[in-house]
Design a protein around this motif. Sequence first.
Motif, PDB file in Angstrom:
ATOM      1  N   ALA A 219      -4.916  -8.274   1.558  1.00 28.79           N
ATOM      2  CA  ALA A 219      -5.221  -7.093   2.366  1.00 28.79           C
ATOM      3  C   ALA A 219      -4.157  -6.015   2.185  1.00 28.79           C
ATOM      4  CB  ALA A 219      -5.326  -7.498   3.840  1.00 28.79           C
ATOM      5  N   LEU A 220      -2.896  -6.429   2.093  1.00 28.30           N
ATOM      6  CA  LEU A 220      -1.805  -5.471   1.914  1.00 28.30           C
ATOM      7  C   LEU A 220      -1.962  -4.697   0.609  1.00 28.30           C
ATOM      8  CD1 LEU A 220       0.984  -4.371   2.839  1.00 28.30           C
ATOM      9  CD2 LEU A 220       2.014  -6.262   1.538  1.00 28.30           C
ATOM     10  N   ALA A 221      -2.399  -5.386  -0.444  1.00 23.85           N
ATOM     11  CA  ALA A 221      -2.550  -4.724  -1.737  1.00 23.85           C
ATOM     12  C   ALA A 221      -3.536  -3.559  -1.660  1.00 23.85           C
ATOM     13  CB  ALA A 221      -2.989  -5.731  -2.789  1.00 23.85           C
ATOM     14  N   LYS A 222      -4.618  -3.750  -0.938  1.00 26.31           N
ATOM     15  CA  LYS A 222      -5.620  -2.682  -0.821  1.00 26.31           C
ATOM     16  C   LYS A 222      -5.053  -1.470  -0.101  1.00 26.31           C
ATOM     17  CE  LYS A 222      -9.499  -5.951  -0.775  1.00 26.31           C
ATOM     18  NZ  LYS A 222     -10.623  -6.508   0.027  1.00 26.31           N
ATOM     19  N   VAL A 223      -4.328  -1.707   0.969  1.00 23.87           N
ATOM     20  CA  VAL A 223      -3.752  -0.594   1.721  1.00 23.87           C
ATOM     21  C   VAL A 223      -2.650   0.079   0.911  1.00 23.87           C
ATOM     22  CG1 VAL A 223      -2.587   0.072   3.849  1.00 23.87           C
ATOM     23  CG2 VAL A 223      -4.309  -1.737   3.889  1.00 23.87           C
ATOM     24  N   ALA A 224      -1.828  -0.728   0.225  1.00 23.00           N
ATOM     25  CA  ALA A 224      -0.727  -0.174  -0.556  1.00 23.00           C
ATOM     26  C   ALA A 224      -1.241   0.763  -1.644  1.00 23.00           C
ATOM     27  CB  ALA A 224       0.098  -1.295  -1.171  1.00 23.00           C
ATOM     28  N   ASP A 225      -2.339   0.406  -2.266  1.00 22.05           N
ATOM     29  CA  ASP A 225      -2.917   1.244  -3.310  1.00 22.05           C
ATOM     30  C   ASP A 225      -3.230   2.636  -2.764  1.00 22.05           C
ATOM     31  OD1 ASP A 225      -4.056   1.432  -6.072  1.00 22.05           O
ATOM     32  OD2 ASP A 225      -5.905   1.781  -4.956  1.00 22.05           O
ATOM     33  N   SER A 226      -3.802   2.695  -1.576  1.00 20.73           N
ATOM     34  CA  SER A 226      -4.129   3.979  -0.955  1.00 20.73           C
ATOM     35  C   SER A 226      -2.872   4.750  -0.561  1.00 20.73           C
ATOM     36  CB  SER A 226      -5.010   3.741   0.274  1.00 20.73           C
ATOM     37  OG  SER A 226      -5.280   4.935   0.955  1.00 20.73           O
ATOM     38  N   LEU A 227      -1.868   4.045  -0.046  1.00 23.37           N
ATOM     39  CA  LEU A 227      -0.632   4.709   0.365  1.00 23.37           C
ATOM     40  C   LEU A 227       0.104   5.304  -0.829  1.00 23.37           C
ATOM     41  CD1 LEU A 227       0.691   2.135   2.990  1.00 23.37           C
ATOM     42  CD2 LEU A 227      -0.259   4.413   3.454  1.00 23.37           C
ATOM     43  N   ILE A 228       0.067   4.621  -1.958  1.00 29.20           N
ATOM     44  CA  ILE A 228       0.702   5.160  -3.163  1.00 29.20           C
ATOM     45  C   ILE A 228       0.038   6.469  -3.571  1.00 29.20           C
ATOM     46  CG2 ILE A 228       1.083   4.756  -5.626  1.00 29.20           C
ATOM     47  CD1 ILE A 228       1.327   1.732  -4.871  1.00 29.20           C
ATOM     48  N   ASP A 229      -1.283   6.511  -3.476  1.00 32.53           N
ATOM     49  CA  ASP A 229      -1.998   7.762  -3.754  1.00 32.53           C
ATOM     50  C   ASP A 229      -1.563   8.859  -2.785  1.00 32.53           C
ATOM     51  OD1 ASP A 229      -3.378   6.602  -5.847  1.00 32.53           O
ATOM     52  OD2 ASP A 229      -5.173   6.183  -4.650  1.00 32.53           O
ATOM     53  N   ASP A 230      -1.373   8.500  -1.505  1.00 32.11           N
ATOM     54  CA  ASP A 230      -0.944   9.485  -0.514  1.00 32.11           C
ATOM     55  C   ASP A 230       0.419  10.078  -0.882  1.00 32.11           C
ATOM     56  OD1 ASP A 230      -3.222   9.120   0.992  1.00 32.11           O
ATOM     57  OD2 ASP A 230      -2.274   7.793   2.463  1.00 32.11           O
ATOM     58  N   LEU A 231       1.325   9.237  -1.383  1.00 35.85           N
ATOM     59  CA  LEU A 231       2.661   9.722  -1.717  1.00 35.85           C
ATOM     60  C   LEU A 231       2.638  10.714  -2.882  1.00 35.85           C
ATOM     61  CD1 LEU A 231       4.875   6.533  -1.297  1.00 35.85           C
ATOM     62  CD2 LEU A 231       4.795   8.548   0.169  1.00 35.85           C
ATOM     63  N   GLY A 232       1.573  10.712  -3.644  1.00 40.37           N
ATOM     64  CA  GLY A 232       1.428  11.691  -4.707  1.00 40.37           C
ATOM     65  C   GLY A 232       0.661  12.922  -4.285  1.00 40.37           C
ATOM     66  N   GLY A 233       0.276  12.995  -3.016  1.00 43.17           N
ATOM     67  CA  GLY A 233      -0.551  14.101  -2.531  1.00 43.17           C
ATOM     68  C   GLY A 233       0.242  15.169  -1.820  1.00 43.17           C
ATOM     69  N   PRO A 234      -0.441  16.227  -1.409  1.00 45.63           N
ATOM     70  CA  PRO A 234       0.240  17.387  -0.812  1.00 45.63           C
ATOM     71  C   PRO A 234       0.796  17.131   0.584  1.00 45.63           C
ATOM     72  CG  PRO A 234      -2.145  17.678  -0.736  1.00 45.63           C
ATOM     73  CD  PRO A 234      -1.890  16.464  -1.575  1.00 45.63           C
ATOM     74  N   GLU A 235       0.300  16.112   1.280  1.00 43.06           N
ATOM     75  CA  GLU A 235       0.763  15.829   2.641  1.00 43.06           C
ATOM     76  C   GLU A 235       1.855  14.765   2.675  1.00 43.06           C
ATOM     77  OE1 GLU A 235      -0.304  17.644   5.170  1.00 43.06           O
ATOM     78  OE2 GLU A 235      -1.537  18.744   3.724  1.00 43.06           O
ATOM     79  N   ALA A 236       2.321  14.328   1.505  1.00 39.23           N
ATOM     80  CA  ALA A 236       3.319  13.260   1.447  1.00 39.23           C
ATOM     81  C   ALA A 236       4.589  13.661   2.189  1.00 39.23           C
ATOM     82  CB  ALA A 236       3.640  12.916   0.005  1.00 39.23           C
ATOM     83  N   ARG A 237       5.179  12.693   2.913  1.00 33.84           N
ATOM     84  CA  ARG A 237       6.422  12.902   3.637  1.00 33.84           C
ATOM     85  C   ARG A 237       7.457  11.873   3.187  1.00 33.84           C
ATOM     86  NH1 ARG A 237       4.010  16.719   4.246  1.00 33.84           N
ATOM     87  NH2 ARG A 237       3.338  17.820   6.126  1.00 33.84           N
ATOM     88  N   PRO A 238       8.746  12.251   3.191  1.00 35.22           N
ATOM     89  CA  PRO A 238       9.772  11.295   2.775  1.00 35.22           C
ATOM     90  C   PRO A 238       9.755   9.990   3.557  1.00 35.22           C
ATOM     91  CG  PRO A 238      10.686  13.503   2.852  1.00 35.22           C
ATOM     92  CD  PRO A 238       9.303  13.594   3.438  1.00 35.22           C
ATOM     93  N   MET A 239       9.418  10.057   4.853  1.00 29.60           N
ATOM     94  CA  MET A 239       9.356   8.821   5.637  1.00 29.60           C
ATOM     95  C   MET A 239       8.303   7.862   5.091  1.00 29.60           C
ATOM     96  SD  MET A 239      10.848   7.235   8.110  1.00 29.60           S
ATOM     97  CE  MET A 239      11.647   8.387   9.221  1.00 29.60           C
ATOM     98  N   GLY A 240       7.335   8.381   4.352  1.00 27.70           N
ATOM     99  CA  GLY A 240       6.348   7.523   3.713  1.00 27.70           C
ATOM    100  C   GLY A 240       6.921   6.655   2.618  1.00 27.70           C
ATOM    101  N   ALA A 241       8.134   6.962   2.184  1.00 24.38           N
ATOM    102  CA  ALA A 241       8.820   6.127   1.196  1.00 24.38           C
ATOM    103  C   ALA A 241       9.888   5.244   1.820  1.00 24.38           C
ATOM    104  CB  ALA A 241       9.459   7.015   0.127  1.00 24.38           C
ATOM    105  N   SER A 242      10.020   5.253   3.140  1.00 26.14           N
ATOM    106  CA  SER A 242      11.103   4.543   3.813  1.00 26.14           C
ATOM    107  C   SER A 242      10.866   3.036   3.851  1.00 26.14           C
ATOM    108  CB  SER A 242      11.258   5.074   5.242  1.00 26.14           C
ATOM    109  OG  SER A 242      10.140   4.699   6.040  1.00 26.14           O
ATOM    110  N   TRP A 243      11.940   2.309   4.180  1.00 27.84           N
ATOM    111  CA  TRP A 243      11.835   0.860   4.360  1.00 27.84           C
ATOM    112  C   TRP A 243      11.118   0.530   5.653  1.00 27.84           C
ATOM    113  CZ3 TRP A 243      14.160  -1.928   8.405  1.00 27.84           C
ATOM    114  CH2 TRP A 243      14.103  -3.326   8.301  1.00 27.84           C
TER     115      TRP A 243
END
Length: 394
Positions: A219-243
């Motif tokens: 399940a995590l893999a599916k969500v992670a795939d979408s989040l990685i796409d978000d980090l490449g998008g215009p609404e990406a925030r640095p906190m999206g890359a945080s631990w």
Amino acid sequence: MTPTPRPSSPKLTGALLAAVLDHTTRECVLFAEKMMDTPAERRSSPPITNVYAGTAGVGMELLQHAEGAAIGADLARWTVENTPPADLPPALYFGRTGTAIFLAASQVAAAAPVRLTGNERADQAHGLAGIGTGHLILASQTPDDPAHLDMAATCARRLIAGDVADPDESVAIEQPGSGVAVDTAFAHGAAGIADFLLSHHEATGDAAAGAAAEERFAALAKVADSLIDDLGGPEARPMGASWCQGMSGIVSALLHAARAYDDETYLSLAERGARACLTVAPGAWVTSQCCGLAGMGEALIDNAMATGDDSYWRGAEEIAELMLARSGGPPGQPIFPGNDLDTQGFTWGTGTAGVLSFLRRLDRRIGPRLWTVASHGDPRPPHRRPPRLLPPLR
């Protein structure tokens, strides 16, 4: 009016990294010494002894350095003498479990299993996944004592059964498209829970934990795939890359799954996630483990060690350069601000001790992250290699 040009990041060389590492170690030593020398009547509040914001986090990192190990041990003894007479929570990062690991690693005090309240959350930072992880660490330090594995098993059973308290709503504010995903990330969400269940299965052979981990990682893999796409998008925030709330912690969990299952899907996701973190890192405003650059750098190091690909070491070096650009003082003697950005911070979660953890791994190029099961198998601290002149990294 001509705008003032932004200062360029210092270029990292082996000599500069060695100087920064030595200076930052001394800064943490001086902080610990000052804290221990402050009379009780001059303190504005009781001592904090946990990993995230207290003596356990600073002290455990000092134990990893020849120059800091003796002070780390002194800080452990001071912690025993100054622990507030309060009913502290059992958590790994915010409570007694992390402190117990530090004291055991310092060989100052034997650790007994913590007492659960029955009202624990699920997560790594405050809840059962972290308490279970911590007791797997304690079990590796004291293999003749089955009590720690018993506590880890209790945590796993409760997680699988859903016997957990609701998460803290104050940290569950999601921002669609930003990459920020508190419920998925390592500290407060699914990645940290899956990581513990897999660690417990590997340590004990618990079939139920193994099945639950496999299901949760899928399940995590599916969500992670979408989040990685978000980090490449215009609404990406640095906190999206945080631990704590983003991809850095997810990356390390995915690498754990890739090793355990020998599955290229998880490895590919972890690599994509690390590169996405590097893309948004220049916008990060804090240098810390929890919310900032150090946590992102640790994810890149994890990838470098897992894949043997030197490009991830280059990425981690870029993170170190960004840290130096955000610090005060000259490049070889940086002053790293805490998350408030107003003053120098020293804690592991939001200050210099956590930055030092990243710099140490970048310098030595060995060893896993602190506060993971793999990092605490040997209670003897691995000291720094002998000083030597290093060639430029670039």
